[in-house]
Scaffold this motif. Sequence first.
Motif, PDB file in Angstrom:
ATOM      1  N   LEU A  93       0.831  -1.203   0.000  1.00 34.64           N
ATOM      2  CA  LEU A  93       0.000   0.000   0.000  1.00 34.64           C
ATOM      3  C   LEU A  93       0.866   1.254   0.000  1.00 34.64           C
ATOM      4  CD1 LEU A  93      -3.007  -0.700   2.426  1.00 34.64           C
ATOM      5  CD2 LEU A  93      -3.064  -0.427  -0.053  1.00 34.64           C
ATOM      6  N   HIS A  94       1.868   1.289   0.860  1.00 33.69           N
ATOM      7  CA  HIS A  94       2.711   2.480   0.951  1.00 33.69           C
ATOM      8  C   HIS A  94       3.466   2.736  -0.352  1.00 33.69           C
ATOM      9  CE1 HIS A  94       1.737   3.414   5.008  1.00 33.69           C
ATOM     10  NE2 HIS A  94       2.243   2.302   5.514  1.00 33.69           N
ATOM     11  N   ASP A  95       3.923   1.685  -0.996  1.00 38.60           N
ATOM     12  CA  ASP A  95       4.601   1.877  -2.274  1.00 38.60           C
ATOM     13  C   ASP A  95       3.634   2.379  -3.337  1.00 38.60           C
ATOM     14  OD1 ASP A  95       6.913   1.071  -1.094  1.00 38.60           O
ATOM     15  OD2 ASP A  95       7.089  -0.846  -2.140  1.00 38.60           O
ATOM     16  N   PHE A  96       2.399   1.911  -3.278  1.00 34.55           N
ATOM     17  CA  PHE A  96       1.365   2.393  -4.195  1.00 34.55           C
ATOM     18  C   PHE A  96       1.119   3.883  -3.959  1.00 34.55           C
ATOM     19  CE2 PHE A  96      -2.943   3.206  -5.624  1.00 34.55           C
ATOM     20  CZ  PHE A  96      -3.073   2.453  -6.780  1.00 34.55           C
ATOM     21  N   PHE A  97       0.947   4.271  -2.681  1.00 29.84           N
ATOM     22  CA  PHE A  97       0.740   5.685  -2.348  1.00 29.84           C
ATOM     23  C   PHE A  97       1.915   6.531  -2.826  1.00 29.84           C
ATOM     24  CE2 PHE A  97      -1.510   3.976   1.718  1.00 29.84           C
ATOM     25  CZ  PHE A  97      -2.625   3.626   0.985  1.00 29.84           C
ATOM     26  N   LEU A  98       3.116   6.051  -2.553  1.00 30.69           N
ATOM     27  CA  LEU A  98       4.331   6.786  -2.906  1.00 30.69           C
ATOM     28  C   LEU A  98       4.408   7.027  -4.414  1.00 30.69           C
ATOM     29  CD1 LEU A  98       7.198   7.881  -2.200  1.00 30.69           C
ATOM     30  CD2 LEU A  98       8.015   5.530  -2.481  1.00 30.69           C
ATOM     31  N   PHE A  99       4.146   5.983  -5.180  1.00 29.97           N
ATOM     32  CA  PHE A  99       4.267   6.082  -6.639  1.00 29.97           C
ATOM     33  C   PHE A  99       3.302   7.115  -7.204  1.00 29.97           C
ATOM     34  CE2 PHE A  99       3.195   4.825 -10.968  1.00 29.97           C
ATOM     35  CZ  PHE A  99       4.451   4.689 -11.527  1.00 29.97           C
ATOM     36  N   TYR A 100       2.038   7.021  -6.846  1.00 29.64           N
ATOM     37  CA  TYR A 100       1.047   7.903  -7.460  1.00 29.64           C
ATOM     38  C   TYR A 100       1.096   9.321  -6.892  1.00 29.64           C
ATOM     39  CZ  TYR A 100      -0.839   4.099 -10.150  1.00 29.64           C
ATOM     40  OH  TYR A 100      -0.962   3.075 -11.060  1.00 29.64           O
TER      41      TYR A 100
END
Length: 640
Positions: A549-556
């Motif tokens: 989830l955190h990597d998803f948030f970071l990317f977008y």
Amino acid sequence: MRDGFIKVAAATPGLRVADCAYNAAEVVRLAREAAEKGARLIVFPELCLTGYTCGDLFLQQTLLDGALTALEIVCRETAALEAVVLAGLPLRVRGKLYNCAAVLCRGEVLAFVPKRNLPNYSEFYEQRHFVSGDALDCMEGVCVKNGEGETVCVPVVTGQVFACEEQPLFTFGVELCEDLWVAAPPSIELAQGGAHIIANLSASDELVGKAAYRRDLVRQQSARLACAYVYADAGTGESTQDLVFAGHDLIAENGTLLAESRRFTEGVVYADIDLERLAYERRRMNTFGAAETGVFSFSLPAADCDLADRHFPRLPFVPENSEKRVERCEEILTIQAAGLARRIAHTHAKTAVVGLSGGLDSTLALIVMAHAFDRLGLDRRGILAVTMPCFGTTARTRGNAEKLAEAYGVTLQTVDIKAAVDQHFADIGHDWDDHSVTFENAQARMRTLVLMDLANKQGGMVVGTGDLSELALGWATYNGDHMSMYGVNASIPKTLVRYLVDYEAGRAGGTLEAVLRDILDTPVSPELLPPTDGEISQKTEDLVGPYELHDFFLFYMLRFGYPPRKVYRAACHAFAGVYDAAVIKKWLTTFIRRFFTQQFKRSCLPDGPKVGTVALSPRGDWRMPSDACADLWLAEAEAL
């Protein structure tokens, strides 16, 4: 148009050459189908109201009149659709014939856009019948009938950007087939004039290998123009006297192919375009120039986009295609190793020192170090791997660290830091039973002290192990594991670390593969609290949330500038059935809060190689004051 998304469509109707009434009915049928699915821009092929392969029939009055009658039918039958429809037809202007796109909206012909680059090579002889739109010195007008049967004067325009009054980001420009294939396509000027979408009405014949070239052309044009590109191609209904047409419809956005039709079929393909993302890309690109173009306004009420035709990968840092993943892993490891090798050579380091915990991050760092030493032709025994057991160390992780060092043929040194930390607690008056942040950070800083001093003693450098996800969350001890002399994992997020280690395991085999597989199965933990019954008691993802989830948030958030509401919506779409909305909101709020408050750690990062489009180096990738306020972002996230 919530969150900047808009659905677009590229359509290839079934045609009969020179049967204008039939062709109009097919265009209407597909336009209605696309509008019912929410498409706001529907693009058809060039000359679709007559057929592209009419040859000298284009010079016949009967066909030209039939095309205008067909246009009137399409106007009338699509008047109730909340969409812009682009259809191709031959058009007479002051005695000359033009290959035009008709721009229709709610029963009105807004304008005609003529083709500017006419092929005269091989089997194409458009110049036999048509003239270039460049021959129009100024805006011309043509009288046609609208959907209500009224005769109206419609402008014939080139270099115009069409802009929706109600949806400011919904802007598009039009070019036709060959216009894209020339050295300086009209879409360049249109995009620089503000068009976020380029529509191409095309009739491209099918030859061996041409589909791949066409696909790359569309995709790359969308990349260099930071736009969406909607390409509608003529299909199998065209004459096969000398050529075959395949209806190869394509929709791309900023270099990514979003939708592609199956060739030699007819129908509609859809994609949900992110206009806010395109606008963000252009804002951040100082090299994206501006051009003066005319703006043609139209009215179309805003509507929500269901995102049924938008894919958000759960692991945006990891290629979904397994073949590309293997290629990408090798490329990333090479970049990391090349960066480290250059730093070792430049500093004339006699050794490279790493703290080897038996966890994923330090394992990847050791993998990179081994590759770097191999590149330099150095003996791997020059790598000093240091395991530093303390209060939270388990037999599993310590054992894996020892096996890993042996498998890679590096030098292993064990430094038990428990006594040193106990002495430090006594020096600062900290109770051992107080397992607060002081208890944890004292161990992390002691390990860094040991590594730095060993590097000094050996004439070497400390290689950092911290990854991008930890830097984003601030999940690092300031001047502890936060610090090194070169951080090889600085731009590798946790989800990608796992795939890189898995890639190394897959090609290693034997004992090395076995230990790497066990490390992959070990819970992520800093191991700074005492274990429970010999097992890891401190699991990172239980404390800060799932890294996926955190990597998803970071990317977008960083790559595309998504605001919290849009990150949340994309995450709910991507992780449907995995996490519920409440869980996503909880960890998104955590991510925002930690991302802002922990900037001070990122402001003094050691050097490290950038491998992807998202990085947090303060020397260029991410510049943010350490005391920036998160209230605007948190308020939006908490209101979800």
